[in-house]
Design a protein around this motif. Structure first.
Motif, PDB file in Angstrom:
ATOM      1  N   LYS A 105       0.829  -1.199   0.000  1.00 19.38           N
ATOM      2  CA  LYS A 105       0.000   0.000   0.000  1.00 19.38           C
ATOM      3  C   LYS A 105       0.862   1.246   0.000  1.00 19.38           C
ATOM      4  O   LYS A 105       0.604   2.202  -0.749  1.00 19.38           O
ATOM      5  CB  LYS A 105      -0.920  -0.013   1.214  1.00 19.38           C
ATOM      6  CG  LYS A 105      -1.875   1.178   1.281  1.00 19.38           C
ATOM      7  CD  LYS A 105      -2.779   1.055   2.493  1.00 19.38           C
ATOM      8  CE  LYS A 105      -3.719   2.260   2.581  1.00 19.38           C
ATOM      9  NZ  LYS A 105      -4.600   2.171   3.779  1.00 19.38           N
TER      10      LYS A 105
ATOM     11  N   THR B 173      -0.833  -5.966 -11.756  1.00 19.36           N
ATOM     12  CA  THR B 173      -1.756  -5.172 -12.575  1.00 19.36           C
ATOM     13  C   THR B 173      -2.179  -5.972 -13.806  1.00 19.36           C
ATOM     14  O   THR B 173      -1.346  -6.425 -14.572  1.00 19.36           O
ATOM     15  CB  THR B 173      -1.094  -3.852 -12.980  1.00 19.36           C
ATOM     16  OG1 THR B 173       0.248  -4.108 -13.436  1.00 19.36           O
ATOM     17  CG2 THR B 173      -1.008  -2.907 -11.790  1.00 19.36           C
TER      18      THR B 173
ATOM     19  N   ASP C 105      -7.543  -4.633  -6.232  1.00 23.00           N
ATOM     20  CA  ASP C 105      -7.353  -3.199  -6.067  1.00 23.00           C
ATOM     21  C   ASP C 105      -7.745  -2.478  -7.358  1.00 23.00           C
ATOM     22  O   ASP C 105      -7.521  -2.977  -8.462  1.00 23.00           O
ATOM     23  CB  ASP C 105      -5.904  -2.872  -5.727  1.00 23.00           C
ATOM     24  CG  ASP C 105      -5.496  -3.407  -4.364  1.00 23.00           C
ATOM     25  OD1 ASP C 105      -6.316  -3.326  -3.428  1.00 23.00           O
ATOM     26  OD2 ASP C 105      -4.367  -3.914  -4.237  1.00 23.00           O
TER      27      ASP C 105
ATOM     28  N   ALA D  58       2.269  -1.486  -7.136  1.00 18.48           N
ATOM     29  CA  ALA D  58       0.817  -1.462  -7.334  1.00 18.48           C
ATOM     30  C   ALA D  58       0.209  -2.855  -7.296  1.00 18.48           C
ATOM     31  O   ALA D  58      -1.014  -3.000  -7.238  1.00 18.48           O
ATOM     32  CB  ALA D  58       0.477  -0.780  -8.649  1.00 18.48           C
TER      33      ALA D  58
ATOM     34  N   LEU E 282      -0.671   7.909  -9.377  1.00 20.25           N
ATOM     35  CA  LEU E 282      -1.496   6.734  -9.079  1.00 20.25           C
ATOM     36  C   LEU E 282      -2.232   6.941  -7.757  1.00 20.25           C
ATOM     37  O   LEU E 282      -1.651   7.373  -6.771  1.00 20.25           O
ATOM     38  CB  LEU E 282      -0.623   5.487  -8.975  1.00 20.25           C
ATOM     39  CG  LEU E 282      -1.367   4.150  -8.850  1.00 20.25           C
ATOM     40  CD1 LEU E 282      -1.951   3.747 -10.195  1.00 20.25           C
ATOM     41  CD2 LEU E 282      -0.426   3.047  -8.353  1.00 20.25           C
ATOM     42  N   ARG E 283      -3.535   6.622  -7.762  1.00 23.71           N
ATOM     43  CA  ARG E 283      -4.282   6.677  -6.507  1.00 23.71           C
ATOM     44  C   ARG E 283      -5.346   5.584  -6.499  1.00 23.71           C
ATOM     45  O   ARG E 283      -5.959   5.283  -7.537  1.00 23.71           O
ATOM     46  CB  ARG E 283      -4.929   8.044  -6.302  1.00 23.71           C
ATOM     47  CG  ARG E 283      -6.041   8.404  -7.267  1.00 23.71           C
ATOM     48  CD  ARG E 283      -6.516   9.834  -7.054  1.00 23.71           C
ATOM     49  NE  ARG E 283      -7.673  10.163  -7.884  1.00 23.71           N
ATOM     50  CZ  ARG E 283      -8.933  10.092  -7.468  1.00 23.71           C
ATOM     51  NH1 ARG E 283      -9.190   9.707  -6.228  1.00 23.71           N
ATOM     52  NH2 ARG E 283      -9.939  10.410  -8.268  1.00 23.71           N
ATOM     53  N   LYS E 284      -5.530   5.001  -5.344  1.00 23.08           N
ATOM     54  CA  LYS E 284      -6.531   3.950  -5.216  1.00 23.08           C
ATOM     55  C   LYS E 284      -7.907   4.577  -5.132  1.00 23.08           C
ATOM     56  O   LYS E 284      -8.132   5.526  -4.373  1.00 23.08           O
ATOM     57  CB  LYS E 284      -6.272   3.093  -3.982  1.00 23.08           C
ATOM     58  CG  LYS E 284      -7.185   1.874  -3.890  1.00 23.08           C
ATOM     59  CD  LYS E 284      -6.788   0.953  -2.756  1.00 23.08           C
ATOM     60  CE  LYS E 284      -7.736  -0.245  -2.686  1.00 23.08           C
ATOM     61  NZ  LYS E 284      -7.372  -1.181  -1.591  1.00 23.08           N
TER      62      LYS E 284
ATOM     63  N   ALA F 179       2.500   1.675  -3.455  1.00 20.42           N
ATOM     64  CA  ALA F 179       1.561   2.164  -4.459  1.00 20.42           C
ATOM     65  C   ALA F 179       1.295   3.647  -4.261  1.00 20.42           C
ATOM     66  O   ALA F 179       1.198   4.403  -5.233  1.00 20.42           O
ATOM     67  CB  ALA F 179       0.253   1.370  -4.385  1.00 20.42           C
TER      68      ALA F 179
ATOM     69  N   TYR G  43      -7.332   1.265  -9.256  1.00 19.00           N
ATOM     70  CA  TYR G  43      -6.585   2.512  -9.237  1.00 19.00           C
ATOM     71  C   TYR G  43      -7.001   3.416 -10.393  1.00 19.00           C
ATOM     72  O   TYR G  43      -7.454   2.941 -11.443  1.00 19.00           O
ATOM     73  CB  TYR G  43      -5.079   2.257  -9.391  1.00 19.00           C
ATOM     74  CG  TYR G  43      -4.434   1.480  -8.278  1.00 19.00           C
ATOM     75  CD1 TYR G  43      -4.055   2.095  -7.083  1.00 19.00           C
ATOM     76  CD2 TYR G  43      -4.161   0.115  -8.423  1.00 19.00           C
ATOM     77  CE1 TYR G  43      -3.439   1.382  -6.074  1.00 19.00           C
ATOM     78  CE2 TYR G  43      -3.542  -0.602  -7.420  1.00 19.00           C
ATOM     79  CZ  TYR G  43      -3.184   0.028  -6.244  1.00 19.00           C
ATOM     80  OH  TYR G  43      -2.571  -0.683  -5.250  1.00 19.00           O
ATOM     81  N   GLU G  44      -6.800   4.707 -10.204  1.00 20.17           N
ATOM     82  CA  GLU G  44      -6.751   5.658 -11.304  1.00 20.17           C
ATOM     83  C   GLU G  44      -5.303   6.086 -11.483  1.00 20.17           C
ATOM     84  O   GLU G  44      -4.580   6.273 -10.494  1.00 20.17           O
ATOM     85  CB  GLU G  44      -7.616   6.890 -11.024  1.00 20.17           C
ATOM     86  CG  GLU G  44      -9.090   6.666 -11.228  1.00 20.17           C
ATOM     87  CD  GLU G  44      -9.887   7.971 -11.096  1.00 20.17           C
ATOM     88  OE1 GLU G  44      -9.258   9.019 -10.898  1.00 20.17           O
ATOM     89  OE2 GLU G  44     -11.121   7.912 -11.165  1.00 20.17           O
ATOM     90  N   TYR G  45      -4.901   6.219 -12.737  1.00 21.47           N
ATOM     91  CA  TYR G  45      -3.537   6.659 -13.010  1.00 21.47           C
ATOM     92  C   TYR G  45      -3.578   7.792 -14.024  1.00 21.47           C
ATOM     93  O   TYR G  45      -4.145   7.647 -15.110  1.00 21.47           O
ATOM     94  CB  TYR G  45      -2.690   5.504 -13.558  1.00 21.47           C
ATOM     95  CG  TYR G  45      -1.287   5.931 -13.939  1.00 21.47           C
ATOM     96  CD1 TYR G  45      -0.394   6.359 -12.968  1.00 21.47           C
ATOM     97  CD2 TYR G  45      -0.873   5.935 -15.268  1.00 21.47           C
ATOM     98  CE1 TYR G  45       0.886   6.771 -13.311  1.00 21.47           C
ATOM     99  CE2 TYR G  45       0.393   6.338 -15.620  1.00 21.47           C
ATOM    100  CZ  TYR G  45       1.270   6.759 -14.625  1.00 21.47           C
ATOM    101  OH  TYR G  45       2.530   7.182 -14.968  1.00 21.47           O
TER     102      TYR G  45
END
Length: 304
Positions: free
Chosen positions: A50, A277, A296, A274, A59-61, A53, A298-300
């Motif tokens: 975590k 993926t 998980d 991350a 990058l954010r979850k 990442a 994410y937005e990147y």
């Protein structure tokens, strides 16, 4: 964000299948922390993961697929704005899960087709979807398929069966096992297949098959110098940017035309930390939605 330049892949579109060579600044199978990206561990310290990442710029979850999509192996836009399809890979049911951008389940669609090893999903401009049942870890399969269907008529499924023109042994020698496909997309009336180089982590072969159901020998179009294992592909809506997702890494290819993209120098971005993926889809021109096998989401934000 530090990019790792690769030498240009000097490839004439549709005329050559020779693999170009890449010379990244750091070893191709190493991430930013010097760890191998060849195979992400199943376990590990989740807190460290975590933290790693969170340290990746851009990058954010944004959500989780845990308890919703078992072993998410891909993403594609659904017909509903702001929603996406995902699915489970080998050993899971032949089900498409519609989720929103936070991973919340909207609906499920049962597809009347076997899930031998679903690994990719793409959509054409007319609302047809193409499920790639072409996971082929050991390069032994004789039953590679792509299922064509429409969510508004899911009981009517067409089958595109295919073989590779350059595979004569099942399995081939270990150094030649580059017939596993986990990434595909539709473009110009063809389904494009990008191999996951399990042998040497050096090249992704690009094949095409027609979009119409039938039995075909795939056409080997070119080979991209990708120092990693490709797990998904996404094309931006304007057709000027292709992203190839890897395990803990991303490759960006830009061009004014599809032919230019396939001749572009890939830019490599580390997503080390991350997780494994597996799915990528454009949320808008500058943002990817990325899923991992462990669930998980994410937005990147992509670099310019």
């Amino acid at each position: 964000m530090r990019f790792i330049p690769l030498l240009p892949a000097a490839l004439a579109f549709l005329l050559t299948t020779a693999c170009s060579q890449a010379q990244p600044d750091i070893p191709a199978d190493k991430g930013a922390a010097g760890q191998s990206s060849r195979g992400m561990p199943k376990g590990g310290d989740r807190r460290k993961d975590k933290d790693a990442a969170a340290a990746i710029p851009g990058l954010r979850k944004v959500g989780s697929l845990k308890g919703t999509v078992p072993e998410s192996s891909g993403l594609a836009p659904s017909p509903n704005t702001g929603s996406y399809f995902s699915f489970g890979d080998e050993g899971n049911s032949p089900t498409l899960y519609e989720i929103n951008g936070a991973g919340n389940l909207t609906r499920t669609i049962e597809v009347p087709a076997d899930n031998r090893d679903w690994e990719s999903l793409s959509r054409d401009g007319n609302g047809n979807y193409y499920i790639g049942d072409c996971g082929n870890n050991e390069s032994t399969r004789h039953d590679l398929k792509i299922y064509k269907f429409r969510p508004d008529a899911p009981k009517s499924v067409g089958t595109i069966s295919f073989t590779y023109p350059d595979q004569n042994e099942f399995p081939p020698k270990k150094k030649q096992r580059n017939f596993d496909v986990e990434a595909s997309l539709w473009q110009d009336g063809q389904v494009w297949l990008f191999t996951k180089d399990r042998a040497q982590d050096q090249a992704s072969k690009v094949y095409t098959v027609p979009e119409q159901p039938g039995t075909y020998t795939a056409k080997l179009v070119t080979t991209l110098a990708i120092p990693g294992q490709v797990t998904d592909a996404a094309l931006r809506a304007d057709g000027h940017r292709l992203v190839l997702l890897g395990r803990g890494q991303l490759f960006i290819l830009d061009g004014n035309t599809w032919a230019d993209i396939l001749k572009a120098t890939p830019r490599q971005v580390s997503l080390e930390g991350a997780g494994q993926t597996e799915g990528a889809v454009f949320k808008d021109n500058d943002t990817l939605l990325i899923s991992t096998e462990k669930g998980d989401l994410y937005e990147y934000t992509l670099p310019r």
